[in-house]
Scaffold this motif. Structure first.
Motif, PDB file in Angstrom:
ATOM      1  N   LYS A 124       2.830  14.849  33.746  1.00 49.96           N
ATOM      2  CA  LYS A 124       2.870  16.124  34.484  1.00 49.96           C
ATOM      3  C   LYS A 124       1.996  17.204  33.853  1.00 49.96           C
ATOM      4  CE  LYS A 124       7.153  17.880  32.340  1.00 49.96           C
ATOM      5  NZ  LYS A 124       8.532  18.350  32.571  1.00 49.96           N
ATOM      6  N   LYS A 125       1.621  17.021  32.595  1.00 51.79           N
ATOM      7  CA  LYS A 125       0.817  18.038  31.916  1.00 51.79           C
ATOM      8  C   LYS A 125      -0.677  17.743  32.100  1.00 51.79           C
ATOM      9  CE  LYS A 125       2.721  20.790  29.582  1.00 51.79           C
ATOM     10  NZ  LYS A 125       3.318  22.089  30.025  1.00 51.79           N
ATOM     11  N   PRO A 126      -1.524  18.733  31.866  1.00 48.88           N
ATOM     12  CA  PRO A 126      -2.963  18.498  32.020  1.00 48.88           C
ATOM     13  C   PRO A 126      -3.558  17.597  30.948  1.00 48.88           C
ATOM     14  CG  PRO A 126      -2.505  20.828  31.548  1.00 48.88           C
ATOM     15  CD  PRO A 126      -1.186  20.141  31.636  1.00 48.88           C
ATOM     16  N   GLY A 179       0.053  13.262  25.508  1.00 47.05           N
ATOM     17  CA  GLY A 179       0.433  13.424  24.089  1.00 47.05           C
ATOM     18  C   GLY A 179       1.847  13.906  23.851  1.00 47.05           C
ATOM     19  N   GLY A 180       2.382  14.751  24.755  1.00 46.78           N
ATOM     20  CA  GLY A 180       3.771  15.204  24.633  1.00 46.78           C
ATOM     21  C   GLY A 180       4.105  15.731  23.244  1.00 46.78           C
ATOM     22  N   ASN A 181       5.343  15.487  22.814  1.00 50.48           N
ATOM     23  CA  ASN A 181       5.746  15.879  21.456  1.00 50.48           C
ATOM     24  C   ASN A 181       5.151  14.937  20.420  1.00 50.48           C
ATOM     25  OD1 ASN A 181       7.301  18.140  21.957  1.00 50.48           O
ATOM     26  ND2 ASN A 181       9.193  16.997  22.238  1.00 50.48           N
ATOM     27  N   LYS A 199       2.639  16.087  17.981  1.00 50.67           N
ATOM     28  CA  LYS A 199       3.064  17.113  17.016  1.00 50.67           C
ATOM     29  C   LYS A 199       3.682  16.507  15.756  1.00 50.67           C
ATOM     30  CE  LYS A 199       4.680  20.718  20.178  1.00 50.67           C
ATOM     31  NZ  LYS A 199       5.824  21.639  20.230  1.00 50.67           N
ATOM     32  N   ALA A 200       4.026  15.235  15.812  1.00 49.22           N
ATOM     33  CA  ALA A 200       4.822  14.643  14.724  1.00 49.22           C
ATOM     34  C   ALA A 200       4.062  14.728  13.405  1.00 49.22           C
ATOM     35  CB  ALA A 200       5.174  13.201  15.049  1.00 49.22           C
ATOM     36  N   SER A 201       4.751  15.221  12.392  1.00 44.36           N
ATOM     37  CA  SER A 201       4.030  15.602  11.185  1.00 44.36           C
ATOM     38  C   SER A 201       4.435  14.851   9.916  1.00 44.36           C
ATOM     39  CB  SER A 201       4.215  17.103  10.954  1.00 44.36           C
ATOM     40  OG  SER A 201       5.564  17.469  11.177  1.00 44.36           O
ATOM     41  N   ASN A 216      22.859  10.971  14.406  1.00 44.68           N
ATOM     42  CA  ASN A 216      21.772  11.593  13.626  1.00 44.68           C
ATOM     43  C   ASN A 216      20.592  10.634  13.496  1.00 44.68           C
ATOM     44  OD1 ASN A 216      20.730  13.753  11.769  1.00 44.68           O
ATOM     45  ND2 ASN A 216      20.769  12.043  10.328  1.00 44.68           N
ATOM     46  N   ARG A 217      19.404  11.136  13.880  1.00 45.85           N
ATOM     47  CA  ARG A 217      18.208  10.304  13.743  1.00 45.85           C
ATOM     48  C   ARG A 217      17.586  10.521  12.369  1.00 45.85           C
ATOM     49  NH1 ARG A 217      12.764  11.361  14.040  1.00 45.85           N
ATOM     50  NH2 ARG A 217      12.957  13.415  14.983  1.00 45.85           N
ATOM     51  N   LEU A 218      17.191   9.419  11.747  1.00 44.71           N
ATOM     52  CA  LEU A 218      16.465   9.524  10.481  1.00 44.71           C
ATOM     53  C   LEU A 218      15.023   9.944  10.739  1.00 44.71           C
ATOM     54  CD1 LEU A 218      17.660   6.305   8.596  1.00 44.71           C
ATOM     55  CD2 LEU A 218      18.265   8.664   8.055  1.00 44.71           C
ATOM     56  N   SER A 241      11.943   7.870  12.480  1.00 43.83           N
ATOM     57  CA  SER A 241      12.432   6.793  13.351  1.00 43.83           C
ATOM     58  C   SER A 241      12.194   7.054  14.833  1.00 43.83           C
ATOM     59  CB  SER A 241      13.933   6.554  13.117  1.00 43.83           C
ATOM     60  OG  SER A 241      14.102   5.722  11.988  1.00 43.83           O
ATOM     61  N   SER A 242      11.657   8.225  15.167  1.00 48.60           N
ATOM     62  CA  SER A 242      11.419   8.468  16.585  1.00 48.60           C
ATOM     63  C   SER A 242      10.044   7.962  17.006  1.00 48.60           C
ATOM     64  CB  SER A 242      11.545   9.959  16.876  1.00 48.60           C
ATOM     65  OG  SER A 242      11.240  10.162  18.218  1.00 48.60           O
ATOM     66  N   LEU A 243       9.033   8.193  16.181  1.00 52.11           N
ATOM     67  CA  LEU A 243       7.733   7.585  16.486  1.00 52.11           C
ATOM     68  C   LEU A 243       7.910   6.074  16.537  1.00 52.11           C
ATOM     69  CD1 LEU A 243       5.203   9.634  14.289  1.00 52.11           C
ATOM     70  CD2 LEU A 243       5.626   9.841  16.740  1.00 52.11           C
TER      71      LEU A 243
HETATM   72  C1  LIG Z   1       7.188  19.244  15.867  1.00 52.95           C
HETATM   73  C2  LIG Z   1       7.720  17.847  15.892  1.00 52.95           C
HETATM   74  C3  LIG Z   1       7.525  17.011  14.788  1.00 52.95           C
HETATM   75  C4  LIG Z   1       8.015  15.701  14.800  1.00 52.95           C
HETATM   76  N1  LIG Z   1       7.780  14.887  13.724  1.00 52.95           N
HETATM   77  C5  LIG Z   1       8.185  13.594  13.784  1.00 52.95           C
HETATM   78  C6  LIG Z   1       7.836  12.677  12.739  1.00 52.95           C
HETATM   79  O1  LIG Z   1       7.145  13.015  11.786  1.00 52.95           O
HETATM   80  N2  LIG Z   1       8.270  11.391  12.853  1.00 52.95           N
HETATM   81  C7  LIG Z   1       9.008  10.942  13.918  1.00 52.95           C
HETATM   82  O2  LIG Z   1       9.371   9.778  13.955  1.00 52.95           O
HETATM   83  N3  LIG Z   1       9.317  11.793  14.929  1.00 52.95           N
HETATM   84  C8  LIG Z   1       8.913  13.084  14.900  1.00 52.95           C
HETATM   85  N4  LIG Z   1       9.208  13.925  15.935  1.00 52.95           N
HETATM   86  C9  LIG Z   1       9.858  13.378  17.120  1.00 52.95           C
HETATM   87  C10 LIG Z   1       8.843  12.585  17.935  1.00 52.95           C
HETATM   88  O3  LIG Z   1       7.575  13.196  17.879  1.00 52.95           O
HETATM   89  C11 LIG Z   1       9.250  12.474  19.400  1.00 52.95           C
HETATM   90  O4  LIG Z   1      10.607  12.201  19.534  1.00 52.95           O
HETATM   91  C12 LIG Z   1       8.473  11.320  20.053  1.00 52.95           C
HETATM   92  O5  LIG Z   1       7.102  11.495  19.835  1.00 52.95           O
HETATM   93  C13 LIG Z   1       8.769  11.255  21.540  1.00 52.95           C
HETATM   94  O6  LIG Z   1       7.822  10.409  22.145  1.00 52.95           O
HETATM   95  P1  LIG Z   1       7.938  10.133  23.694  1.00 52.95           P
HETATM   96  O7  LIG Z   1       6.713   9.386  24.063  1.00 52.95           O
HETATM   97  O8  LIG Z   1       9.257   9.577  24.019  1.00 52.95           O
HETATM   98  O9  LIG Z   1       7.912  11.594  24.370  1.00 52.95           O
HETATM   99  P2  LIG Z   1       6.736  12.750  24.372  1.00 52.95           P
HETATM  100  O10 LIG Z   1       5.785  12.448  23.302  1.00 52.95           O
HETATM  101  O11 LIG Z   1       7.454  14.008  24.356  1.00 52.95           O
HETATM  102  O12 LIG Z   1       6.024  12.449  25.740  1.00 52.95           O
HETATM  103  C14 LIG Z   1       6.658  12.597  26.984  1.00 52.95           C
HETATM  104  C15 LIG Z   1       5.594  12.816  28.059  1.00 52.95           C
HETATM  105  O13 LIG Z   1       6.209  12.712  29.343  1.00 52.95           O
HETATM  106  C16 LIG Z   1       5.639  13.680  30.206  1.00 52.95           C
HETATM  107  N5  LIG Z   1       6.572  13.961  31.303  1.00 52.95           N
HETATM  108  C17 LIG Z   1       7.810  14.512  31.213  1.00 52.95           C
HETATM  109  N6  LIG Z   1       8.366  14.593  32.440  1.00 52.95           N
HETATM  110  C18 LIG Z   1       7.463  14.075  33.324  1.00 52.95           C
HETATM  111  C19 LIG Z   1       7.458  13.873  34.744  1.00 52.95           C
HETATM  112  N7  LIG Z   1       8.467  14.273  35.540  1.00 52.95           N
HETATM  113  N8  LIG Z   1       6.364  13.312  35.304  1.00 52.95           N
HETATM  114  C20 LIG Z   1       5.297  12.943  34.565  1.00 52.95           C
HETATM  115  N9  LIG Z   1       5.254  13.124  33.213  1.00 52.95           N
HETATM  116  C21 LIG Z   1       6.329  13.660  32.604  1.00 52.95           C
HETATM  117  C22 LIG Z   1       5.399  14.873  29.293  1.00 52.95           C
HETATM  118  O14 LIG Z   1       4.450  15.768  29.829  1.00 52.95           O
HETATM  119  C23 LIG Z   1       4.954  14.208  27.993  1.00 52.95           C
HETATM  120  O15 LIG Z   1       3.559  14.077  27.899  1.00 52.95           O
HETATM  121  C24 LIG Z   1       8.728  15.237  15.931  1.00 52.95           C
HETATM  122  C25 LIG Z   1       8.920  16.072  17.035  1.00 52.95           C
HETATM  123  C26 LIG Z   1       8.434  17.362  17.030  1.00 52.95           C
HETATM  124  C27 LIG Z   1       8.665  18.246  18.224  1.00 52.95           C
END
Ligand SMILES: Cc1cc2nc3c(=O)[nH]c(=O)nc-3n(C[C@H](O)[C@H](O)[C@H](O)COP(=O)(O)OP(=O)(O)OC[C@H]3O[C@@H](n4cnc5c(N)ncnc54)[C@H](O)[C@@H]3O)c2cc1C
Length: 474
Positions: free
Chosen positions: A38-40, A43-45, A48-50, A449-451, A454-456
Motif C-alpha cells: 500500500k505504500k509508495p 520495506g515496511g518496518n 528499520k531493524a537495527s 515476549n519476543r526476543l 527473532s522478528s526478522l
Molecule cells: C525501529 C525498529 C527496529 C527493529 N529492530 C529489529 C531487529 O533488530 N531485529 C528484529 O528481529 N526485529 C526488529 N524489529 C521488528 C521487525 O523489524 C519487524 O517485526 C519485521 O520486520 C516485520 O516484518 P514484516 O515483513 O512482517 O512487516 P513490515 O516489514 O512491517 O512490512 C509490512 C508491509 O505490508 C504493507 N501493507 C500493510 N497493509 C497493507 C495492505 N492492506 N495492502 C498492501 N500492503 C500492505 C506495508 O506497507 C509494509 O510494507 C524492529 C522494528 C522496528 C520498528
C-alpha cells in the motif's frame, strides 16, 4: 490486471521482509508472483531493524568460536514466551529453520551477517548483523532489489488490498482465490488479482485508534517505533473472510513495549520515535536515572527492563538516559554516528560537561562507573544481576555518548493463527485453503515476549514456509 491471470500466480500482500522472502521462495519453486504494497515504496518496518537477526548453529557463530544449538535457542525462546503462551510447534519451526534462513540470505542475496552479538534474554550470542549499516535495511533492500528485477514477479506499489476473495461454492471449503485492491492512482476504483494469497502486512503497533484501543488501552499514551503502515490490515482481512472459514486471531493483547526509544530533544512529544537499538546495551551502554544511578541489568529481557524503567518514571526519577563510553561507541560507530547526526544522541568531552548540560550529579556518576567496573572484574556482584560485561570500564574523564530514553510500543506478538507450515487456520483449527501468513502479522510465535532479533528471523522463516507451501498449492 484482470482476474484471469495464470493459475500459477501467488499473491503476496506486503513488501516487508516476510513478503519479499515469500516472494523469492515462490519464484524459486517456479510460481509467478504479484506482490502488492500500500505504500509508495517497499520495506515496511523491516528496513528499520537495527540490531540484527537470530540464528543458532550458523557459520558466523562457528567462525567466531560461538557454540550454540537449536535446543538452547528453543529454551531461551520458551522462557521468554512464558509457560502459558509458549507454543512449542511454532518455536520449533522458528529455531530449527534459523541457520538455513541465514545461509539463504548470505548465499542467495550476498547479505553480510558475519558479526554476532548477544541481546537480552539470549544465553548465547546469536544475533547477526553485517559490517555495514543497519541489518534490517541491508537484508531487506537486497531482497527487494533482486525481486524488482525478477522476470516472474510483478510489484504493485501504492496498492492497498481491501478484501481477500473466496470461492463461494461450499465444496471448495471457502478456498481463497485472490484479492481486491485499491491503487493510489485508480481514484477509488477496485481491481482484482487471482491466485492463492500470502498475507505479510506486518503488525498493528501504529493502530492506536483500532486494535490498541481495543486490546491495550493502557498503552495509548506511549509513542511507537512503528511506521504508519502498521495498522493491522492483514488481521482484519482474515477476520472478514466469509462464514465459518474465517481466520482467527490470538494473543492480541500481547504487545511488546521496548525499553529504549529515543526522546528527540527537538521534538520530545512526537508520537513516533526512533528506536535505540538493543545492540547499544549489548555492547556496554548503561541506563541511569536522573540521579545518575543504574537501576536494572541492561541486558535483561525487554519486558523486564521496561518494567524497571516504568518504576523509575513513577518514582519521579526520569529522565532516564543511556550512557556509552568510547569503546562501546566504536563497536557500533555506524549506528551512533547516525543517531548523533539526527540530534538524538549527544557527545560530551567528559562527565563534567554532561553534568553541566543535564544536571546529572557528577559524584554519583563517578560512583556508578566505578561500581560497574568492579562488577565486571568480578570483585563484586551486580545487585541487578548483570553477568555479561562488554566495554565495562567507564571513566568520568573520557568522551561520553548520551541520549534520553522512553519506553515505546514496538512489536505486536498477537496476530493471525497459523500452523507450523504458515497455513492460516480457522476457528476449528482447519487450514483455510489457499491462504498463508508470515511475519509480524502472525500470532503466537513469541508468546508474551519476543526476543530481540527473532522478528526478522520470523519474517524469513515463515515467509519461506509460506512461499514453499503456497507454491505447491498454486
Ligand atoms: C525501529 C525498529 C527496529 C527493529 N529492530 C529489529 C531487529 O533488530 N531485529 C528484529 O528481529 N526485529 C526488529 N524489529 C521488528 C521487525 O523489524 C519487524 O517485526 C519485521 O520486520 C516485520 O516484518 P514484516 O515483513 O512482517 O512487516 P513490515 O516489514 O512491517 O512490512 C509490512 C508491509 O505490508 C504493507 N501493507 C500493510 N497493509 C497493507 C495492505 N492492506 N495492502 C498492501 N500492503 C500492505 C506495508 O506497507 C509494509 O510494507 C524492529 C522494528 C522496528 C520498528
Amino acid at each position: 490486471m484482470s482476474t484471469s491471470d495464470s493459475k500459477r500466480t501467488v499473491i503476496v500482500i506486503g513488501g516487508g521482509l516476510a513478503g519479499v522472502s515469500a516472494a523469492h521462495t515462490l519464484l524459486q519453486h517456479g510460481a509467478s508472483v504479484v506482490l502488492l504494497d500500500k505504500k509508495p515504496s517497499l520495506g515496511g518496518n523491516s528496513v528499520k531493524a537495527s540490531s540484527g537477526i537470530n540464528g543458532a548453529g550458523t557459520e558466523a557463530q562457528k567462525a567466531n568460536g560461538i557454540e550454540d544449538s537449536v535446543e538452547a535457542f528453543i529454551d531461551d525462546t520458551t522462557i521468554s514466551a512464558g509457560s502459558t503462551l509458549s507454543r512449542p510447534h511454532l518455536i520449533q519451526a522458528l529455531t530449527s529453520n534459523s541457520s538455513s534462513a541465514l545461509s539463504w540470505l548470505t548465499s542467495e542475496f550476498g547479505v553480510d551477517l558475519s558479526l554476532v552479538a548477544r541481546l537480552g534474554g539470549h544465553s548465547i550470542p546469536r544475533t547477526h548483523r553485517g559490517k555495514g549499516g543497519a541489518p534490517g535495511w541491508a537484508i531487506t533492500s537486497a531482497l527487494i532489489k533482486k525481486l524488482e528485477q525478477a522476470e516472474n514477479a510483478k510489484v504493485l506499489k501504492g496498492a492497498k488490498v481491501v478484501r481477500v476473495l473466496q470461492e463461494e461454492d461450499e465444496k471448495s471449503g471457502g478456498r481463497v482465490v485472490g484479492v481486491e485492491y485499491e491503487s493510489v492512482d485508480s481514484q477509488g476504483e477496485k481491481k482484482a488479482v487471482n491466485g492463492s494469497v500470502v498475507v505479510a502486512t506486518g503488525g498493528y503497533g501504529a493502530d492506536f485508534s483500532g486494535f490498541l484501543t481495543q486490546f491495550r488501552p493502557d498503552l495509548l499514551s506511549l509513542p511507537t517505533t512503528n511506521g504508519d503502515h502498521a495498522t493491522g490490515d492483514g488481521h482484519r482481512l482474515v477476520l472478514d473472510l466469509a462464514g465459518s472459514r474465517k481466520g482467527v486471531l490470538c494473543d492480541m493483547d500481547q504487545i511488546q513495549v521496548h525499553p529504549t526509544g529515543f526522546v528527540d530533544p527537538a521534538n520530545p512529544t512526537s508520537k513516533t520515535k526512533f528506536l535505540a537499538a538493543e545492540a547499544l546495551r549489548s555492547v556496554g551502554g548503561l541506563l541511569v536515572d536522573s540521579a545518575g544511578e543504574r537501576f536494572v541489568n541492561e541486558l535483561d529481557r525487554r519486558d523486564a527492563v521496561t518494567e524497571k524503567m516504568q518504576q523509575v518514571i513513577e518514582a519521579g526519577k526520569a529522565p532516564i538516559r543511556m550512557v556509552m563510553n568510547v569503546k562501546a561507541y566504536e563497536v557500533l560507530k555506524a549506528h551512533c554516528d547516525f543517531y548523533l547526526a539526527k540530534g538524538l544522541m549527544k557527545k560530551y568531552p567528559n562527565a563534567q560537561a554532561l553534568t553541566e548540560d543535564t544536571k546529572l550529579p557528577l559524584e554519583t556518576l563517578s560512583k556508578t562507573f566505578n561500581a560497574h567496573a568492579e562488577f565486571a572484574s568480578g570483585k563484586a556482584k551486580d545487585p541487578f544481576g548483570k553477568t555479561n560485561f562488554d566495554n565495562a570500564e567507564y571513566s568520568v574523564d573520557e568522551t561520553l555518548f548520551v541520549a534520553e530514553m522512553t519506553p515505546v510500543v514496538h512489536y505486536t506478538m498477537g496476530g493471525i493463527t497459523i500452523d507450523a507450515g504458515a497455513h492460516v487456520l480457522d476457528a476449528d483449527g482447519q487450514k483455510i485453503p489457499g491462504l498463508y501468513a508470515a511475519g509480524e502479522v502472525i500470532g503466537g510465535v513469541h508468546g508474551k515476549n519476543r526476543l530481540g532479533g527473532s522478528s526478522l528471523l520470523e519474517a524469513v522463516v515463515f515467509g519461506r514456509l509460506a512461499g514453499e507451501n503456497a507454491a505447491k498449492d498454486a
